[in-house]
Design a protein around this motif. Structure first.
Motif, PDB file in Angstrom:
ATOM      1  N   ASP A 179      63.766  39.617  33.034  1.00  0.00           N
ATOM      2  CA  ASP A 179      62.684  40.592  33.230  1.00  0.00           C
ATOM      3  C   ASP A 179      61.342  39.875  33.106  1.00  0.00           C
ATOM      4  O   ASP A 179      60.977  39.425  32.024  1.00  0.00           O
ATOM      5  CB  ASP A 179      62.807  41.691  32.163  1.00  0.00           C
ATOM      6  CG  ASP A 179      61.831  42.818  32.416  1.00  0.00           C
ATOM      7  OD1 ASP A 179      60.834  42.609  33.152  1.00  0.00           O
ATOM      8  OD2 ASP A 179      62.067  43.911  31.879  1.00  0.00           O
ATOM      9  N   PRO A 180      60.612  39.794  34.215  1.00  0.00           N
ATOM     10  CA  PRO A 180      59.333  39.076  34.208  1.00  0.00           C
ATOM     11  C   PRO A 180      58.348  39.635  33.174  1.00  0.00           C
ATOM     12  O   PRO A 180      57.433  38.925  32.771  1.00  0.00           O
ATOM     13  CB  PRO A 180      58.782  39.292  35.623  1.00  0.00           C
ATOM     14  CG  PRO A 180      59.933  39.696  36.446  1.00  0.00           C
ATOM     15  CD  PRO A 180      60.940  40.349  35.535  1.00  0.00           C
ATOM     16  N   ARG A 181      58.568  40.869  32.739  1.00  0.00           N
ATOM     17  CA  ARG A 181      57.649  41.421  31.735  1.00  0.00           C
ATOM     18  C   ARG A 181      57.815  40.716  30.391  1.00  0.00           C
ATOM     19  O   ARG A 181      56.990  40.855  29.514  1.00  0.00           O
ATOM     20  CB  ARG A 181      57.885  42.928  31.578  1.00  0.00           C
ATOM     21  CG  ARG A 181      57.405  43.717  32.794  1.00  0.00           C
ATOM     22  CD  ARG A 181      57.804  45.164  32.681  1.00  0.00           C
ATOM     23  NE  ARG A 181      59.268  45.314  32.610  1.00  0.00           N
ATOM     24  CZ  ARG A 181      59.896  46.477  32.443  1.00  0.00           C
ATOM     25  NH1 ARG A 181      59.193  47.590  32.301  1.00  0.00           N
ATOM     26  NH2 ARG A 181      61.210  46.532  32.410  1.00  0.00           N
ATOM     27  N   ASN A 182      58.916  39.966  30.237  1.00  0.00           N
ATOM     28  CA  ASN A 182      59.110  39.195  28.999  1.00  0.00           C
ATOM     29  C   ASN A 182      58.407  37.833  29.025  1.00  0.00           C
ATOM     30  O   ASN A 182      58.387  37.137  28.003  1.00  0.00           O
ATOM     31  CB  ASN A 182      60.608  38.933  28.774  1.00  0.00           C
ATOM     32  CG  ASN A 182      61.366  40.214  28.482  1.00  0.00           C
ATOM     33  OD1 ASN A 182      60.797  41.161  27.949  1.00  0.00           O
ATOM     34  ND2 ASN A 182      62.640  40.235  28.848  1.00  0.00           N
ATOM     35  N   ILE A 183      57.869  37.460  30.194  1.00  0.00           N
ATOM     36  CA  ILE A 183      57.422  36.068  30.352  1.00  0.00           C
ATOM     37  C   ILE A 183      56.318  35.686  29.377  1.00  0.00           C
ATOM     38  O   ILE A 183      56.381  34.641  28.719  1.00  0.00           O
ATOM     39  CB  ILE A 183      57.003  35.801  31.817  1.00  0.00           C
ATOM     40  CG1 ILE A 183      58.265  35.714  32.695  1.00  0.00           C
ATOM     41  CG2 ILE A 183      56.184  34.517  31.931  1.00  0.00           C
ATOM     42  CD1 ILE A 183      57.998  35.596  34.179  1.00  0.00           C
ATOM     43  N   THR A 184      55.296  36.533  29.269  1.00  0.00           N
ATOM     44  CA  THR A 184      54.175  36.158  28.392  1.00  0.00           C
ATOM     45  C   THR A 184      54.653  35.970  26.958  1.00  0.00           C
ATOM     46  O   THR A 184      54.409  34.916  26.341  1.00  0.00           O
ATOM     47  CB  THR A 184      53.062  37.217  28.452  1.00  0.00           C
ATOM     48  OG1 THR A 184      52.485  37.189  29.754  1.00  0.00           O
ATOM     49  CG2 THR A 184      51.960  36.914  27.436  1.00  0.00           C
ATOM     50  N   ALA A 185      55.345  36.971  26.409  1.00  0.00           N
ATOM     51  CA  ALA A 185      55.806  36.868  25.019  1.00  0.00           C
ATOM     52  C   ALA A 185      56.724  35.662  24.847  1.00  0.00           C
ATOM     53  O   ALA A 185      56.584  34.886  23.896  1.00  0.00           O
ATOM     54  CB  ALA A 185      56.516  38.148  24.601  1.00  0.00           C
TER      55      ALA A 185
END
Lengths: 242, 242
Positions: A179-185
């Motif tokens: 899930d690209p939304r996890n990338i920053t964290a």
């Protein structure tokens, strides 16, 4: 007996140096513990305190360096005493770096707290940090007690830290792929994990220095292990030509 | 005149120490240059050579440390001479770390070469490395020539490195967001970029040590800058509650 008095006040200076190292060590341990605590709980206020607390270690490293050089100039020590003093310089530099690593973790707390985080990742980070802190405590105890028997264990267990870090690295890559939304964290967390793994390396450096102080001998330069994360490619990566 | 002879052979020992530092410096520069070259060209053979070459710096650091301690014990130096010797220990430790950072980059070459890489990213890495290497060269020249005038520039320009690293970090996050197939390469590259940024930090450390050796004074402890990547969250990240 003036000779005895000189020796006594010299011993006093060496003890004071060792006490300063002890104070730095306790401070560095606390910083790592608090930085990881702040990370796991998203506590940006605690993170701010950790960042501020780093100045103490910078100051102490400088002080120990200056004291050590002053003692060398004044006492012109030989052999074991000289090892003791040069060892203090080296250990203070490792502890200052541990503080930097804790600060670096603390600085990422805000960015990570801002975005979605897969909370199960924090378990891995906490476990890694527990291992690294146990190592650090052990070498500082060995330094304080001058008992070399635990030192080789510290190096052996650094392998466990490396293995755990590598598996955490792989896990973090997988979460990013899922899930690209996890990338920053996850990108920030991968740095936090690396910082913790480096705390383990500094514990190993200190172990080597303590061994040298106590015995005058050197542990073999070759370290048997290293973290293997540099080889990790995520399962979903496109292979070249693929 | 025995006093003059002693001084002459002492000066000889100090020069030899400085020459060893010079050799370490040249070796460390070359390692960084080759590691980044290997990364950009995907040359795993060159990467292997870089990894092997790191042993030289580990050995040299150890040798310089032993020589320095032997000189202190034998000559019982004061003031400037003592600064010179303790400075050599510090610089050798920074250069050893630079070698570790180059090795760390080299170790990622294979994993990155294996997967798809957005080649435009290498431009940023190369530019960052050029800056860091220029800094390292400058401080090593200042050490060799004992001319302190360039030293403050080194610290100022470390800000440029930090700014460039932060922007590269952001760019790498964006590539990961755009296409999950970039994640593996970009995660390794973000570490490579961080390693190069750390080379700049070590150049700054060396600048501070050289300044201290030459002048006996200390540059202010406070560094005006730091990289800001720890605050970066990618534009596509889900904000909490969002």
């Amino acid at each position: 007996m003036p000779g005895q008095n000189i020796r006594r006040s010299f011993d006093q200076e060496l003890r004071s140096l060792a006490n300063q190292i002890g104070a730095m060590g306790g401070h560095a341990e606390r910083m790592v513990e608090q930085a990881v605590g702040a990370l796991v709980s998203g506590d940006t206020e605690l993170a701010r305190i950790v960042i501020e607390n780093d100045a103490f270690l910078d100051l102490k490293e400088r002080e120990i360096g200056e004291n050590a050089v002053a003692i060398i100039a004044k006492r012109q020590p030989m052999a074991g005493d000289l090892r003791e003093i040069v060892g203090a310089i080296r250990i203070s530099s490792d502890l200052e770096r541990v503080g930097d690593l804790a600060k670096n973790i603390a600085k990422r707390v805000a960015a990570i707290a801002e975005v979605r985080q897969p909370t199960q990742l924090f378990r891995g980070i906490s476990a890694l940090s527990d291992l690294a802190l146990a190592q650090l405590k052990e070498v500082l105890d060995a330094y304080a007690s001058r008992l070399p028997d635990k030192i080789s264990f510290v190096r052996d267990r650094d392998e466990d830290i490396d293995a755990m870090y590598t598996s955490l690295f792989r896990e973090l890559l997988t979460y990013m792929m899922e899930d690209p939304r996890n990338i920053t964290a996850c990108t920030h967390l991968v740095f936090c994990a690396k910082n913790i793994e480096r705390v383990g390396d500094h514990a190993t450096n200190i172990a080597e220095t303590v061994y040298h102080i106590i015995t005058g001998a050197t542990l073999p330069a070759e370290r048997p292990k290293e973290d293997m994360s540099h080889r990790v490619t995520a399962p979903g990566s496109v292979q070249k030509g693929g």
